[in-house]
Design a protein around this motif. Structure first.
Motif, PDB file in Angstrom:
ATOM      1  N   ARG A  83      30.859  15.137  -4.062  1.00  0.00           N
ATOM      2  CA  ARG A  83      31.336  16.094  -5.040  1.00  0.00           C
ATOM      3  C   ARG A  83      31.140  15.471  -6.426  1.00  0.00           C
ATOM      4  O   ARG A  83      31.027  14.286  -6.713  1.00  0.00           O
ATOM      5  CB  ARG A  83      33.024  16.191  -4.627  1.00  0.00           C
ATOM      6  N   ASP A  84      31.514  16.207  -7.633  1.00  0.00           N
ATOM      7  CA  ASP A  84      31.684  15.713  -8.854  1.00  0.00           C
ATOM      8  C   ASP A  84      32.546  14.568  -9.054  1.00  0.00           C
ATOM      9  O   ASP A  84      33.789  14.884  -8.737  1.00  0.00           O
ATOM     10  CB  ASP A  84      31.968  16.771  -9.875  1.00  0.00           C
ATOM     11  N   GLY A  85      31.888  13.578  -9.671  1.00  0.00           N
ATOM     12  CA  GLY A  85      32.880  12.545 -10.015  1.00  0.00           C
ATOM     13  C   GLY A  85      33.020  11.588  -8.746  1.00  0.00           C
ATOM     14  O   GLY A  85      33.859  10.399  -8.819  1.00  0.00           O
ATOM     15  N   MET A  86      32.605  11.943  -7.655  1.00  0.00           N
ATOM     16  CA  MET A  86      32.955  11.160  -6.334  1.00  0.00           C
ATOM     17  C   MET A  86      31.977  10.087  -6.186  1.00  0.00           C
ATOM     18  O   MET A  86      30.743  10.018  -6.442  1.00  0.00           O
ATOM     19  CB  MET A  86      33.079  11.702  -5.157  1.00  0.00           C
ATOM     20  N   MET A  87      32.353   8.960  -6.023  1.00  0.00           N
ATOM     21  CA  MET A  87      31.451   7.613  -5.778  1.00  0.00           C
ATOM     22  C   MET A  87      31.783   6.908  -4.463  1.00  0.00           C
ATOM     23  O   MET A  87      32.806   6.729  -4.044  1.00  0.00           O
ATOM     24  CB  MET A  87      31.717   6.491  -7.114  1.00  0.00           C
ATOM     25  N   VAL A  88      30.547   6.653  -3.938  1.00  0.00           N
ATOM     26  CA  VAL A  88      30.634   5.801  -2.431  1.00  0.00           C
ATOM     27  C   VAL A  88      29.717   4.757  -2.567  1.00  0.00           C
ATOM     28  O   VAL A  88      28.647   4.725  -2.843  1.00  0.00           O
ATOM     29  CB  VAL A  88      30.157   6.739  -1.419  1.00  0.00           C
ATOM     30  N   GLU A  89      30.496   3.556  -2.400  1.00  0.00           N
ATOM     31  CA  GLU A  89      29.442   2.279  -2.671  1.00  0.00           C
ATOM     32  C   GLU A  89      29.866   0.980  -1.818  1.00  0.00           C
ATOM     33  O   GLU A  89      30.926   1.362  -1.400  1.00  0.00           O
ATOM     34  CB  GLU A  89      29.853   1.587  -4.210  1.00  0.00           C
ATOM     35  N   ALA A  90      28.895   0.640  -1.469  1.00  0.00           N
ATOM     36  CA  ALA A  90      29.063  -0.680  -0.431  1.00  0.00           C
ATOM     37  C   ALA A  90      29.822  -1.564  -1.246  1.00  0.00           C
ATOM     38  O   ALA A  90      29.401  -2.072  -2.353  1.00  0.00           O
ATOM     39  CB  ALA A  90      27.801  -1.237   0.021  1.00  0.00           C
ATOM     40  N   VAL A  91      30.763  -2.447  -0.362  1.00  0.00           N
ATOM     41  CA  VAL A  91      31.587  -3.180  -0.866  1.00  0.00           C
ATOM     42  C   VAL A  91      31.463  -4.791  -0.250  1.00  0.00           C
ATOM     43  O   VAL A  91      32.164  -5.414  -0.106  1.00  0.00           O
ATOM     44  CB  VAL A  91      32.928  -2.880  -0.951  1.00  0.00           C
ATOM     45  N   GLY A  92      30.093  -5.011   0.158  1.00  0.00           N
ATOM     46  CA  GLY A  92      29.995  -6.180   0.965  1.00  0.00           C
ATOM     47  C   GLY A  92      29.343  -5.871   2.367  1.00  0.00           C
ATOM     48  O   GLY A  92      28.996  -5.011   2.509  1.00  0.00           O
ATOM     49  N   LYS A  93      29.019  -7.242   2.785  1.00  0.00           N
ATOM     50  CA  LYS A  93      28.404  -7.132   4.211  1.00  0.00           C
ATOM     51  C   LYS A  93      29.249  -6.763   5.226  1.00  0.00           C
ATOM     52  O   LYS A  93      30.557  -6.752   5.347  1.00  0.00           O
ATOM     53  CB  LYS A  93      27.815  -8.433   4.556  1.00  0.00           C
ATOM     54  N   ALA A  94      28.771  -6.438   6.355  1.00  0.00           N
ATOM     55  CA  ALA A  94      29.518  -5.950   7.630  1.00  0.00           C
ATOM     56  C   ALA A  94      30.557  -6.937   8.024  1.00  0.00           C
ATOM     57  O   ALA A  94      30.251  -8.240   8.116  1.00  0.00           O
ATOM     58  CB  ALA A  94      28.706  -5.678   8.814  1.00  0.00           C
ATOM     59  N   THR A  95      31.766  -6.637   8.364  1.00  0.00           N
ATOM     60  CA  THR A  95      32.780  -7.381   9.007  1.00  0.00           C
ATOM     61  C   THR A  95      33.093  -7.126  10.175  1.00  0.00           C
ATOM     62  O   THR A  95      32.301  -6.412  10.805  1.00  0.00           O
ATOM     63  CB  THR A  95      33.858  -7.378   8.012  1.00  0.00           C
ATOM     64  N   ASN A  96      34.077  -7.835  10.724  1.00  0.00           N
ATOM     65  CA  ASN A  96      34.448  -7.435  12.129  1.00  0.00           C
ATOM     66  C   ASN A  96      35.223  -6.109  12.501  1.00  0.00           C
ATOM     67  O   ASN A  96      35.527  -5.593  13.280  1.00  0.00           O
ATOM     68  CB  ASN A  96      35.508  -8.358  12.753  1.00  0.00           C
ATOM     69  N   GLN A  97      35.231  -5.380  11.282  1.00  0.00           N
ATOM     70  CA  GLN A  97      35.841  -3.909  11.186  1.00  0.00           C
ATOM     71  C   GLN A  97      34.391  -2.870  11.227  1.00  0.00           C
ATOM     72  O   GLN A  97      34.788  -1.662  11.513  1.00  0.00           O
ATOM     73  CB  GLN A  97      36.713  -3.870  10.242  1.00  0.00           C
ATOM     74  N   GLY A  98      33.189  -3.359  10.570  1.00  0.00           N
ATOM     75  CA  GLY A  98      32.163  -2.490  10.455  1.00  0.00           C
ATOM     76  C   GLY A  98      31.637  -2.678   8.963  1.00  0.00           C
ATOM     77  O   GLY A  98      31.936  -3.849   8.356  1.00  0.00           O
ATOM     78  N   ILE A  99      30.990  -1.606   8.577  1.00  0.00           N
ATOM     79  CA  ILE A  99      30.127  -1.595   7.098  1.00  0.00           C
ATOM     80  C   ILE A  99      31.499  -1.063   6.205  1.00  0.00           C
ATOM     81  O   ILE A  99      31.741   0.162   6.332  1.00  0.00           O
ATOM     82  CB  ILE A  99      29.134  -0.943   7.238  1.00  0.00           C
ATOM     83  N   PRO A 100      31.835  -1.938   5.367  1.00  0.00           N
ATOM     84  CA  PRO A 100      32.919  -1.460   4.268  1.00  0.00           C
ATOM     85  C   PRO A 100      32.099  -0.667   3.239  1.00  0.00           C
ATOM     86  O   PRO A 100      31.360  -1.021   2.349  1.00  0.00           O
ATOM     87  CB  PRO A 100      33.209  -2.738   3.493  1.00  0.00           C
ATOM     88  N   LEU A 101      32.746   0.481   3.008  1.00  0.00           N
ATOM     89  CA  LEU A 101      32.334   1.369   1.870  1.00  0.00           C
ATOM     90  C   LEU A 101      33.635   1.945   1.038  1.00  0.00           C
ATOM     91  O   LEU A 101      34.697   2.204   1.788  1.00  0.00           O
ATOM     92  CB  LEU A 101      31.665   2.552   2.378  1.00  0.00           C
ATOM     93  N   ARG A 102      33.584   1.833  -0.316  1.00  0.00           N
ATOM     94  CA  ARG A 102      34.561   2.189  -0.930  1.00  0.00           C
ATOM     95  C   ARG A 102      34.427   3.829  -1.473  1.00  0.00           C
ATOM     96  O   ARG A 102      33.444   4.110  -2.055  1.00  0.00           O
ATOM     97  CB  ARG A 102      34.975   1.304  -2.229  1.00  0.00           C
ATOM     98  N   ILE A 103      35.349   4.696  -1.167  1.00  0.00           N
ATOM     99  CA  ILE A 103      35.285   6.067  -1.757  1.00  0.00           C
ATOM    100  C   ILE A 103      36.291   6.164  -2.978  1.00  0.00           C
ATOM    101  O   ILE A 103      37.528   5.838  -2.872  1.00  0.00           O
ATOM    102  CB  ILE A 103      35.818   7.049  -0.840  1.00  0.00           C
ATOM    103  N   SER A 104      35.535   6.517  -4.050  1.00  0.00           N
ATOM    104  CA  SER A 104      36.493   6.613  -5.333  1.00  0.00           C
ATOM    105  C   SER A 104      36.494   8.322  -5.758  1.00  0.00           C
ATOM    106  O   SER A 104      35.254   8.556  -5.848  1.00  0.00           O
ATOM    107  CB  SER A 104      36.012   5.786  -6.317  1.00  0.00           C
ATOM    108  N   ILE A 105      37.453   8.764  -6.127  1.00  0.00           N
ATOM    109  CA  ILE A 105      37.627  10.137  -6.174  1.00  0.00           C
ATOM    110  C   ILE A 105      38.416  10.560  -7.674  1.00  0.00           C
ATOM    111  O   ILE A 105      39.791   9.854  -7.464  1.00  0.00           O
ATOM    112  CB  ILE A 105      37.983  11.245  -5.312  1.00  0.00           C
ATOM    113  N   PRO A 106      38.058  10.729  -8.827  1.00  0.00           N
ATOM    114  CA  PRO A 106      38.954  10.858  -9.828  1.00  0.00           C
ATOM    115  C   PRO A 106      39.970  11.996  -9.888  1.00  0.00           C
ATOM    116  O   PRO A 106      39.757  12.959  -8.893  1.00  0.00           O
ATOM    117  CB  PRO A 106      38.153  11.500 -11.175  1.00  0.00           C
TER     118      PRO A 106
END
Length: 299
Positions: free
Chosen positions: A243-266
């Motif tokens: 969506r417009d303005g939405m960002m999804v970016e990796a924030v590091g390597k895989a941890t014991n929870q999985g692959i971390p991704l940050r979702i940002s929406i204005p």
């Protein structure tokens, strides 16, 4: 005072309408699956007032109870017919119907029986295909009469299936003229589906920017410990629709929870969404995972 109190309790109870069903229990006995037997019961109004049946509540889709009429004159007896659909399931059963009257109690009518299957399926009615299996083969045997050769039913899923779970429901007629087919099911899992943790997000605040870290991992027993995690670069994961303005970016390597991704929406974009959204994360060469997002202003 004690007599007056007693009358205030008893009189309303005596005024309640109450139908009488005879017999109270209808036993169909042994029924071959596919048959639709019927049986008639009598519903009587033993009171001195008219009674109206508002609705008939059934607890099973295996049978219907059909009344000739729903308004009962004082002392009137009305026929009701049970119609059994033996295709719904097999085995022993007992189900109760309730005739709810206007301003009164509900009368109960019970039906029971033993539905015997007409067919036996080998190896089973549902086949889960493995990774190297391309065709499901069923053998359908008749349980009636002399032993006969089984009917063979085969199903080959289409090629090029996407990663994930797939299911097909088959209907086959082992004999000409039978009304109800035999239902079979084929399932197949292609690759390893992935999941988003959490799988759904509810946003309570839409007046400020939204930011949250989610985790991707294979949907297996190993989960976040699955070795496939090491094969994935979080920066290669894509999201649709973006969506417009939405960002999804990796924030590091895989941890014991999985692959971390940050979702940002204005906030200006999040506040303009009027319906919930389902986002599809694509993990290259591995599969997809879905995330459901809803805010307090979304219907």
């Amino acid at each position: 005072m004690r007599s007056a109190l007693l009358m205030s309790i008893v009189v309303p109870v005596m005024g309640w309408a109450q139908l009488v069903v005879s017999p109270e229990v209808t036993d169909f006995g042994k029924v071959v699956q596919g048959e639709r037997p019927s049986s008639v019961v009598t519903v009587t109004n033993p009171t001195e007032k008219p009674i109206v049946v508002r609705d008939i509540i059934r607890t099973c889709s295996c049978a219907d109870l059909v009344l000739e009429k729903r308004t009962f004159a004082p002392g009137e007896a009305v026929k009701a017919t049970f119609i059994l659909d033996s295709n719904v399931f097999d085995g022993l059963f007992q189900k109760t119907f309730f005739l709810r009257t206007e301003g009164g109690k509900s009368a109960a009518a019970t039906v029971k029986g033993d539905i015997r299957p007409r067919w036996r399926v080998e190896p089973r009615p549902e086949i889960a295909l493995g990774d190297d299996e391309t065709t499901a083969t069923f053998k359908v045997f008749s349980l009636e009469g002399d032993c006969q050769e089984p009917m063979l039913a085969t199903f080959t899923p289409p090629s090029g299936l996407s990663v994930g779970y797939h299911q097909w429901k088959l209907a086959v007629w082992p004999e000409m003229g039978i009304e109800q087919p035999v239902y079979l099911k084929v399932t197949k899992r292609v690759g390893t589906p992935w999941v988003v943790v959490p799988r759904s997000i509810f946003v309570n605040e839409t007046e400020k920017d939204f930011s949250m870290v989610v985790y991707l991992k294979p949907d297996t027993l190993a989960g976040a410990n699955d070795p496939k995690l090491k094969e994935v670069d979080g920066n290669t994961v894509t999201v649709s629709p973006l969506r417009d303005g939405m960002m999804v970016e990796a924030v590091g390597k895989a941890t014991n929870q999985g692959i971390p991704l940050r979702i940002s929406i204005p906030k200006e974009h999040l506040g303009s969404w009027k319906t919930p959204k389902t986002f599809v994360f694509t993990i290259p060469s591995h599969g997809t995972a879905n995330l459901y997002l809803k805010s307090k202003i979304m219907e």
